[in-house]
Enzyme design. Structure first.
Site, short mmCIF file in Angstrom:
data_model
loop_
_atom_site.label_atom_id
_atom_site.label_comp_id
_atom_site.label_asym_id
_atom_site.label_seq_id
_atom_site.Cartn_x
_atom_site.Cartn_y
_atom_site.Cartn_z
N SER A 239 1.09 -1.24 0.35
CA SER A 239 -0.12 0.21 0.01
C SER A 239 1.05 1.38 -0.15
CB SER A 239 -1.04 0.15 1.59
OG SER A 239 -2.45 1.09 0.94
N ASP A 333 -9.39 -3.96 -6.29
CA ASP A 333 -8.85 -3.23 -5.04
C ASP A 333 -9.67 -2.09 -5.25
OD1 ASP A 333 -7.16 -1.48 -3.45
OD2 ASP A 333 -5.47 -2.50 -4.21
N HIS A 367 -7.25 -5.57 -2.24
CA HIS A 367 -6.82 -4.49 -1.47
C HIS A 367 -5.27 -5.32 -0.78
CE1 HIS A 367 -4.17 -0.97 -0.88
NE2 HIS A 367 -4.24 -1.18 0.46
#
Length: 425
Positions: A239, A333, A367
């Site tokens: 991330s 995501d 994600h």
């Protein structure tokens, strides 16, 4: 009693990325049963269940027979693990993360009569039960707290003297010091540095106050250790941490390979100081965040456009790096447009004749692509927003992405990090 139902589990103690064989014996031919798994970690409670029917010999072999219902269907050897959900009554946005790697996840697997829904049930009659230990920290792996100069974190070393290929492990905008993935990397043979960068010890309290020099100091210290191969390190990042890892690849020649998961490919949020310059950033546009009727935040459109100025100027010049880069992205995501950003970066690399990239793009994955068999977290509470944020994905596809990507990441680092020709002897 000789006809007592038997639940066989092999192994009962293993690393979290190891598969487990589960077999039920001494059932009646065709007998319907429910397998139920429960896990407690602190105040968090997770569970799963699946329906099976015994074969003609009175056996259920999970790796060979299909689940007929429950939280998953079909032949899924590890379905009881990856399909886990928060137990009823838990707060929305709960994510299963190991906080203390010196202890295992304890998973209690039980067998119940009939095909029943067991979520939230506490006192169901049980035909057989077993407790399974699932570890991130392997036997004889050393865990060493780090406080060297500005560098904070935890060092994990495999058994033996090494030298080992070194991997720096970085997470995202939740801050703090997650150790579980670094512990698992060390359990698979790497020297691993779990590296926090804000919200821990005396590091900056806010993500806006970080600089890239800190990460270079961490790499230099890591490579100074006699247990670590001297040529260079790998970096694994998730991330928000992904754009930091990509900057490390561009500006630090001691980085041998980078794998980023669900990542931006531009400097994001805040300008990033490094040495005598400041790398420009693409800004977050908070009024682009959309809230569902449940109050969950969809932040996929949070970042300003990186194909137009000023956002374009923040794009990391990955085309300048010589080290290989692996992009891992979920096609569903909902937190970061990770497939889009990965393809933007790859396009720049192609335009400069570069081939040192790999894209692992997974349908139905969200994600938070974690090590194998971690339960899917489609909605996650995020302290920065003080809201539950949509992460995307669906359990089965996400589980497939986690299993496939983890083994490819390990192979990627084994192939590229710390060439033995340059190792410390």
């Amino acid at each position: 009693m000789s006809n007592q139902v038997q639940l066989l589990v092999t192994p009962t103690k293993a690393l979290v990325d190891d598969k487990v064989d589960i077999t039920v014996e001494r059932l009646a031919p065709g007998q319907p049963v429910t397998l139920h798994a429960r896990l407690v970690e602190g105040t968090a409670r997770f569970q799963s269940y699946a329906h099976y029917r015994a074969d003609d010999t009175g056996r259920v072999v999970v790796a060979k027979q299909p689940s007929l219902g429950g939280l998953y269907a079909g032949i899924e050897q590890m379905g009881l693990f990856w399909s886990m959900q928060p137990s009823p009554g838990q707060k929305p946005g709960l994510r299963l993360r190991k906080k203390d790697v010196s202890t295992p996840f304890l998973v209690e697997v039980s067998v119940h009569e009939g095909n029943v829904a067991v979520m939230g049930e506490k006192n169901l009659a049980c035909l057989a039960t077993k407790t399974i230990e699932r570890w991130y920290l392997g036997d004889d792996v050393k865990r060493i707290p780090v406080k060297e100069g500005r560098v904070r974190g935890t060092l994990f070393l495999p058994p033996g003297k090494g030298p080992f290929a070194g991997v720096v492990d970085i997470f995202g905008s939740t801050g703090g010091l997650p150790e579980y993935r670094a512990a698992l990397l060390a359990s698979r043979g790497f020297a691993a540095l779990a590296l926090p960068y804000f919200g821990y010890d005396d590091l900056p309290e806010n993500i806006s106050d970080i600089d890239l020099d800190y990460f270079e100091e961490a790499v230099d210290w890591f490579l100074s250790l006699p247990n670590v191969r001297i040529r260079g390190v790998g970096v694994l990042a998730t991330s928000y941490g992904g754009h930091l890892a990509l900057c490390m690849a561009v500006y630090m020649n001691k980085v041998d390979a980078v794998a980023v998961i669900g990542s931006y490919t531009a400097v994001v949020g805040n300008p990033l100081p490094y040495k005598s310059k400041v790398l420009p950033c693409a800004r977050f546009v908070l009024d682009q965040v959309i809230f569902t009727k449940e109050g969950f935040a969809y932040s996929g459109n949070l970042l300003e456009d990186t194909t137009k100025d000023p956002g374009r100027k923040a794009c990391i010049q990955v085309e300048k790096t010589q080290c290989p880069i692996m992009f891992v992205a979920g096609e569903d995501d909902l937190n970061v447009k990770s497939v889009l950003y990965a393809n933007q970066a790859i396009a720049r690399m192609k335009d400069h004749g570069k081939t040192n990239y790999t894209l692992l793009s997974y349908p139905w994955a969200g994600h938070l692509i974690e090590p194998p068999y971690t339960p899917h977290c489609g909605v996650c509470y995020h302290a920065v927003y003080d809201k539950c944020v949509l992460m995307g994905g669906e359990p089965k596809g996400h589980a497939a992405a986690q299993e496939d990507s983890w083994h490819k990441i390990l192979d990627f680092f084994r192939a590229h990090v710390g060439s033995s020709a340059h190792s410390k002897l």
